[in-house]
Enzyme design. Structure first.
Site, mmCIF file in Angstrom:
data_model
loop_
_atom_site.group_PDB
_atom_site.id
_atom_site.type_symbol
_atom_site.label_atom_id
_atom_site.label_comp_id
_atom_site.label_asym_id
_atom_site.label_seq_id
_atom_site.Cartn_x
_atom_site.Cartn_y
_atom_site.Cartn_z
ATOM 1 N N ASP A 119 95.484 64.901 23.948
ATOM 2 C CA ASP A 119 95.860 64.475 22.773
ATOM 3 C C ASP A 119 94.797 65.082 21.874
ATOM 4 O O ASP A 119 93.773 64.304 21.369
ATOM 5 C CB ASP A 119 95.695 63.073 22.748
ATOM 6 C CG ASP A 119 96.887 62.448 23.530
ATOM 7 O OD1 ASP A 119 97.936 62.487 23.022
ATOM 8 O OD2 ASP A 119 96.726 62.105 24.624
ATOM 9 N N ARG A 163 105.179 59.847 29.094
ATOM 10 C CA ARG A 163 106.510 59.968 28.494
ATOM 11 C C ARG A 163 107.472 60.914 29.622
ATOM 12 O O ARG A 163 108.875 60.954 29.308
ATOM 13 C CB ARG A 163 106.722 60.489 27.165
ATOM 14 C CG ARG A 163 106.154 59.624 26.218
ATOM 15 C CD ARG A 163 106.206 60.067 24.795
ATOM 16 N NE ARG A 163 105.878 59.239 23.737
ATOM 17 C CZ ARG A 163 104.786 58.852 23.206
ATOM 18 N NH1 ARG A 163 103.841 59.515 23.768
ATOM 19 N NH2 ARG A 163 104.667 57.974 22.300
ATOM 20 N N SER A 210 102.098 63.212 31.322
ATOM 21 C CA SER A 210 102.170 62.316 29.989
ATOM 22 C C SER A 210 103.004 60.983 30.687
ATOM 23 O O SER A 210 103.986 61.416 31.376
ATOM 24 C CB SER A 210 103.007 62.880 29.169
ATOM 25 O OG SER A 210 103.583 62.130 28.008
ATOM 26 N N GLN A 223 100.585 52.175 16.006
ATOM 27 C CA GLN A 223 100.629 53.713 16.225
ATOM 28 C C GLN A 223 101.931 54.328 16.298
ATOM 29 O O GLN A 223 102.116 55.861 16.537
ATOM 30 C CB GLN A 223 99.573 54.203 17.414
ATOM 31 C CG GLN A 223 100.010 54.016 18.628
ATOM 32 C CD GLN A 223 98.837 54.413 19.563
ATOM 33 O OE1 GLN A 223 97.886 53.612 19.643
ATOM 34 N NE2 GLN A 223 98.911 55.348 20.222
ATOM 35 N N GLY A 227 91.487 61.973 26.680
ATOM 36 C CA GLY A 227 91.847 62.942 27.191
ATOM 37 C C GLY A 227 92.127 64.234 26.059
ATOM 38 O O GLY A 227 92.627 63.898 24.927
ATOM 39 N N GLY A 277 98.918 52.416 29.191
ATOM 40 C CA GLY A 277 99.563 52.127 30.592
ATOM 41 C C GLY A 277 100.594 53.283 31.045
ATOM 42 O O GLY A 277 100.576 54.330 30.378
ATOM 43 N N ALA A 278 101.455 52.943 31.904
ATOM 44 C CA ALA A 278 102.205 53.833 32.816
ATOM 45 C C ALA A 278 101.234 55.068 33.313
ATOM 46 O O ALA A 278 101.378 56.119 32.934
ATOM 47 C CB ALA A 278 103.278 54.385 31.823
ATOM 48 N N HIS A 286 95.024 59.561 33.069
ATOM 49 C CA HIS A 286 94.330 58.526 32.692
ATOM 50 C C HIS A 286 93.180 58.172 33.986
ATOM 51 O O HIS A 286 92.102 57.828 33.703
ATOM 52 C CB HIS A 286 95.200 57.046 32.935
ATOM 53 C CG HIS A 286 96.223 57.186 31.915
ATOM 54 N ND1 HIS A 286 97.482 57.484 32.289
ATOM 55 C CD2 HIS A 286 96.255 57.210 30.484
ATOM 56 C CE1 HIS A 286 98.417 57.634 31.270
ATOM 57 N NE2 HIS A 286 97.629 57.304 30.128
HETATM 58 P P1 AMP Z 1 97.872 57.184 26.451
HETATM 59 O O1 AMP Z 1 97.980 55.951 27.614
HETATM 60 O O2 AMP Z 1 98.766 57.972 26.445
HETATM 61 O O3 AMP Z 1 97.429 56.610 25.017
HETATM 62 O O4 AMP Z 1 96.479 57.927 26.947
HETATM 63 C C1 AMP Z 1 95.082 57.319 27.148
HETATM 64 C C2 AMP Z 1 94.288 58.442 27.247
HETATM 65 O O5 AMP Z 1 94.782 59.222 28.479
HETATM 66 C C3 AMP Z 1 94.221 59.308 26.137
HETATM 67 O O6 AMP Z 1 92.668 59.658 26.070
HETATM 68 C C4 AMP Z 1 94.829 60.533 26.653
HETATM 69 O O7 AMP Z 1 94.381 61.484 25.804
HETATM 70 C C5 AMP Z 1 94.469 60.647 27.973
HETATM 71 N N1 AMP Z 1 95.440 61.433 28.773
HETATM 72 C C6 AMP Z 1 96.926 61.408 28.841
HETATM 73 N N2 AMP Z 1 97.252 62.297 29.372
HETATM 74 C C7 AMP Z 1 96.434 62.988 29.922
HETATM 75 C C8 AMP Z 1 96.265 64.282 30.749
HETATM 76 N N3 AMP Z 1 97.468 64.852 31.145
HETATM 77 N N4 AMP Z 1 95.077 64.595 31.199
HETATM 78 C C9 AMP Z 1 94.090 64.077 30.571
HETATM 79 N N5 AMP Z 1 94.024 62.975 29.817
HETATM 80 C C10 AMP Z 1 95.274 62.396 29.457
#
Ligand code: AMP
Length: 279
Positions: free
Chosen positions: A150, A187, A185, A61, A147, A31-32, A37
């Site tokens: 990561d 964050r 991100s 995690q 993505g 989320g966020a 995403h």
């Molecule tokens: P998260 O919500 O941070 O767990 O991310 C969910 C998915 O979105 C993961 O596969 C991340 O690698 C991908 N993701 C997060 N930030 C980015 C970005 N800046 N560009 C591409 N994919 C992203």
């Protein structure tokens, strides 16, 4: 776009889609949501009959309880952003739905989990593997989108798919960046204005490093990146490694015949940001 909160209901919908011979694309998120995403969602919608996006802040995690507590949560905003891409199902389970009892499974990813994020966040990738394997079991996707931001996570998930002999195809997607280069991100929204402004130095330095690789050897380049970023009073490098893109072992020379990725983690106040570039 249907919002589902229960595992049983999600499974029932998906088995109906499968009976109809439809392909399933899956985008797991916490989320966020931002454009990173959404780019994964867009690709899934384009390449599959059905797309499922999950929003679940996975407690297993997080190795730092404060990080879990402060992780941004904004479901209403997320749903509005997703609606523009028209995925079929948004799966938003509660913690008890995913973990009716504690998950005691221990994965062994060897070298993939002992370097960089694995070394600095003990248990992090085990938690990622726990949740992603559970989500794969529920969603049974044909394709799942991750993505490259990561980068180490993609390597770990690919290994998990191999180890568990799953039939899902893992699709890595490019890093989406803000206009000033900062990798998007969830964050980032926790940064103060001045931290946010200075955080662009991270990607700026990585891009410069890519050009400097013609002049400096691997050790010199690594030292240059760390010194350059640490010059900024708002930034503190946790690690910068240049690794082989599949084994994640450290590169010693530019002559090695492999794809080389420079991976960095930088502490910006209390916020930890990661980024990477391919050399
Ligand atoms: P998260 O919500 O941070 O767990 O991310 C969910 C998915 O979105 C993961 O596969 C991340 O690698 C991908 N993701 C997060 N930030 C980015 C970005 N800046 N560009 C591409 N994919 C992203």
């Amino acid at each position: 776009m249907e919002i589902i909160r229960l595992v049983a209901e999600t499974k029932a919908k998906i088995s109906k889609f499968k009976e109809e011979g439809k392909s399933i694309g899956f985008v797991p998120t916490m989320g966020a949501l931002h454009q990173g995403h959404l780019s994964l969602t867009e690709q899934s919608v384009k390449n599959n009959d059905i797309t499922i996006v999950s929003i679940f802040v996975n407690p297993t995690q997080f190795n730092n309880p404060n990080d879990l507590k402060t992780y941004p949560r904004c479901i209403e905003d997320d749903l509005e952003k997703l609606s523009k891409y028209n995925p079929d199902i948004i799966f938003i389970p509660e913690v008890e739905e995913i973990y009716p009892e504690p998950d005691t499974r221990v994965f062994n990813f060897g070298q993939l989990d002992t370097v960089m994020e694995g070394k600095n966040r003990p248990g992090h990738f085990n938690g990622v593997a726990q949740v992603v394997s559970k989500l794969f079991d529920i969603v049974t996707p044909d394709n799942s989108y991750f993505g490259q931001k990561d980068f180490q996570q993609v390597a770990v998930i690919k290994q998990m798919v191999k180890d568990l002999k799953l039939s899902v195809n893992i699709v890595p997607c490019p890093i989406i960046r803000e206009e000033d280069g900062l990798a998007m991100s969830s964050r980032n929204m926790l940064l103060s204005d001045v931290q946010r402004k200075n955080a662009s130095k991270i990607s700026e330095t990585l891009f410069k490093a890519r050009n400097l690789a013609a002049e400096l050897n691997v050790t010199q380049l690594k030292n240059w990146v760390v010194e350059e970023i640490n010059k900024n009073p708002y930034l503190s490098v946790e690690y910068f490694e240049i690794v082989d893109d599949t084994t994640l072992t450290q590169i010693n020379s530019w002559d090695e015949d492999n794809v080389k990725v420079g991976c960095i983690t930088v502490q910006v106040g209390k916020i930890r940001l990661i980024d990477n570039v391919t050399f």
